[in-house]
Scaffold this motif. Sequence first.
Motif: not given
Length: 252
Positions: A2-3, A6, A21, A25, A33-34, A36-37, A52-53
């Motif tokens: 995972a990135a 999030l 988003y 970003r 890739s860095e 996530d959403r 995960r984040w």
Amino acid sequence: MAAPVLYVCVRPQQGAAEAEYESFRQAMRLEPSELDRLDLVHEPLPPDAAERWRGFVVGGSPFNVSDPESTKTDAQRRLEADLERIAGWAAAGGDEGVSAFFTCYGIGIVTRMLGGEVSRAFPEDTGPTVVNLTADGRRDPLFGDLAHRFTALTAHKEGTGRLPEGAVLLATNIGCPVQAYRVGDRLWATQFHPEPTTHAFTERMAVYRDDGYFAADDYDVIASRVLAASVTEPGRALRAFARRFAPAAPVS
């Protein structure tokens, strides 16, 4: 894998969500890739999200925390509970804990969960507003390098009437005295939108043109005022968040 960060979407409008988003970003200077959403409107927060984040950024929404509970949809009530979980993790702090940056609608979630007051007494018109850092804001790890007085973009119907106990006020103005605060060393919340460029904000305005934030016939006038504003500072706080909690990201 995972990135490290999030983006948490709480907007029902898909086009606005996609654009938000991208605004986050680009403001954080992260690669796709860095960052996530997760579309929290349509899917719940995973049970293992805290593992995960490492960091969470929460966008805005047409929802209001202060809406009567009887008028809220099941989706809104569920996503508010999930946002409270994220805020709780970040408020708990700790060297290995979760960090979070809540914006606009999200500041109301944090305020309510931590025992502060969300009020309809402090709305701000759609468009640019001047924000002032407090003495604590000038020492804050995310806000300390910002100009002490800067322009930010707002559009909201509610605000923080009373800070949660232990919260540190970072930014303020006359119309909405609580513009940003920190809880502990891993949770930040802003009333203003730190992520969009002025152009992206006018595109978002078009989506919500008929949602009561401003008179629809005033769109062109307000959009011109937005496009003429300089909003260089708010995004720097997000970049500082990325540097601090996603150190592998190229955010120089």
